[in-house]
Design an enzyme around this catalytic site. Sequence first.
Site, PDB file in Angstrom:
ATOM      1  N   LYS A 100     -11.622  -2.813  19.074  1.00 20.85           N
ATOM      2  CA  LYS A 100     -10.260  -3.319  19.294  1.00 20.85           C
ATOM      3  C   LYS A 100      -9.779  -3.070  20.727  1.00 20.85           C
ATOM      4  O   LYS A 100      -8.607  -3.267  21.023  1.00 20.85           O
ATOM      5  CB  LYS A 100      -9.298  -2.673  18.299  1.00 20.85           C
TER       6      LYS A 100
ATOM      7  N   PRO B 123      -3.174 -11.689  10.321  1.00 18.10           N
ATOM      8  CA  PRO B 123      -3.502 -11.482  11.743  1.00 18.10           C
ATOM      9  C   PRO B 123      -3.660  -9.999  12.029  1.00 18.10           C
ATOM     10  O   PRO B 123      -2.932  -9.181  11.451  1.00 18.10           O
ATOM     11  CB  PRO B 123      -2.272 -12.049  12.472  1.00 18.10           C
TER      12      PRO B 123
ATOM     13  N   ASN C 153       0.836  -1.201   0.000  1.00 19.44           N
ATOM     14  CA  ASN C 153       0.000   0.000   0.000  1.00 19.44           C
ATOM     15  C   ASN C 153       0.868   1.247   0.000  1.00 19.44           C
ATOM     16  O   ASN C 153       2.099   1.150  -0.009  1.00 19.44           O
ATOM     17  CB  ASN C 153      -0.968  -0.029   1.195  1.00 19.44           C
TER      18      ASN C 153
HETATM   19  O1  C5P Z   1      -9.180  -2.266  11.210  1.00 18.55           O
HETATM   20  P1  C5P Z   1      -8.157  -1.359  10.623  1.00 18.55           P
HETATM   21  O2  C5P Z   1      -7.154  -2.088   9.754  1.00 18.55           O
HETATM   22  O3  C5P Z   1      -8.691  -0.165   9.926  1.00 18.55           O
HETATM   23  O4  C5P Z   1      -7.357  -0.806  11.908  1.00 18.55           O
HETATM   24  C1  C5P Z   1      -6.259   0.015  11.761  1.00 18.55           C
HETATM   25  C2  C5P Z   1      -5.346  -0.166  12.928  1.00 18.55           C
HETATM   26  O5  C5P Z   1      -5.067  -1.554  13.125  1.00 18.55           O
HETATM   27  C3  C5P Z   1      -3.988   0.494  12.724  1.00 18.55           C
HETATM   28  O6  C5P Z   1      -3.517   0.936  13.969  1.00 18.55           O
HETATM   29  C4  C5P Z   1      -3.132  -0.652  12.178  1.00 18.55           C
HETATM   30  O7  C5P Z   1      -1.760  -0.454  12.468  1.00 18.55           O
HETATM   31  C5  C5P Z   1      -3.699  -1.852  12.914  1.00 18.55           C
HETATM   32  N1  C5P Z   1      -3.665  -3.130  12.165  1.00 18.55           N
HETATM   33  C6  C5P Z   1      -2.931  -4.200  12.645  1.00 18.55           C
HETATM   34  N2  C5P Z   1      -2.921  -5.394  11.989  1.00 18.55           N
HETATM   35  C7  C5P Z   1      -3.653  -5.557  10.863  1.00 18.55           C
HETATM   36  C8  C5P Z   1      -4.413  -4.491  10.360  1.00 18.55           C
HETATM   37  C9  C5P Z   1      -4.398  -3.282  11.033  1.00 18.55           C
HETATM   38  O8  C5P Z   1      -2.254  -4.047  13.671  1.00 18.55           O
HETATM   39  N3  C5P Z   1      -3.620  -6.721  10.252  1.00 18.55           N
END
Ligand code: C5P
Length: 407
Positions: A341, A305, A210
């Site tokens: 979360k 994960p 990304n």
């Molecule tokens: O649910 P979402 O991906 O939008 O949440 C974003 C947050 O979760 C960010 O802090 C990102 O670093 C973390 N994240 C993570 N592991 C993932 C996806 C997102 O720690 N697989």
Amino acid sequence: MSNLTNKRIVLGVCGSIAAYKSADLVRRLKEMGAEVRVVMTQSAGEFITALTLQTLSHNPVHQYLLDCDSESNMSHIELARWADIVLIAPCSANFMSKLAQGMADDLLSTVCLATRAPIVYVPAMNNVMWENKATRENVITLQKRGFVRFGPASGDQACGETGLGRMLEPVQISNQLIELFQPGLLQDKNIMITAGPTQEDIDPVRFISNRSSGKMGFAIAQAAREAGANVTLVCGPVKLTTPQGVNRLDVRTADEMKSVVMENINTTDIFISAAAVADYRPETVATKKIKKAASKLDLKLIRNPDILSLVTNEPVPPFTVGFAAETDNVRENALAKLNSKSLDMIAANEVGKEQGGFDSNENALSIYWQNGEQQLPMANKNTIARQLMTIITEKFREKSSANNALI
Ligand code: C5P
């Protein structure tokens, strides 16, 4: 207000129309309890008088390097030793160049070379000069050498143009200075920060990733270090210089990031998840390069994960801060994530707009925690990172003292 009580500030003033703001800055620093000694460059004198700055600082203004009277009053070496901090505001493009070259051909540049105190520079220049490649390279050199930069801001300029290059307002400069003098608040605390994108392999030469640059996470790592913490930065593939004193651990995939984070989580007091972790990865990684034989290629993806959720599910989770990059409904989505979360705090930004976000040097954040929120308006990512660290520090300390009260 007296948050700068007894702090000894050498204020360098360079030749710029913004030098008129230095008078107000001196007044503010004095009001906050600082002792101020002004060093003016020769061209600063074309914009503001020494008498003005002398009257406001209650100290003689220093202007000349090779001058018997000045050297007998307080030599450049004494001035360099006297300072707790050297603050250059405004700092012109020319002076940034001198700093980057390590020149010592006038009093201010010599003091900068001779001091062991931190040096903060506050750029002020026309936006084209700011964007010039030479200035950009000077910014990188100064950052590598540990100089601290405040600003610049964006907006209308005295030359009639609009853009980045305006000097910050005196109130913003003095606030950031206070934040800089706050180290110790996180002394001996372990902070882990994730930053950058992850890369999820399709075959030996291709991957899914990304647009995250890692800039926000790196700026937070620097701000956390400035606040006195032991900082571990777990980062995906980025092209950024590691902030001084930060322990950097490089990873590529979400799975690798998860392993490194979980190995270190037990000793972490604050976890800040600024990485743009790929949500999905290819179910299988081809061992050989996939040929473009077929007209259509289906790629089956499986969930990665969620590292942040793994952290908050630990038996004794650290103070945890998540990020939310949203294209719409920022507040709603951020609050939903804060709760789902089980985070202590979430920093949300709107992405997909012209200004701010992934690859930009600027950002604006909306910070949410249970029963509170704060907006950090668009500013340089280093500025935003320091403001964010100030809020995190405050909430972390509140939570720690509440937990201690329960024991
Ligand atoms: O649910 P979402 O991906 O939008 O949440 C974003 C947050 O979760 C960010 O802090 C990102 O670093 C973390 N994240 C993570 N592991 C993932 C996806 C997102 O720690 N697989």
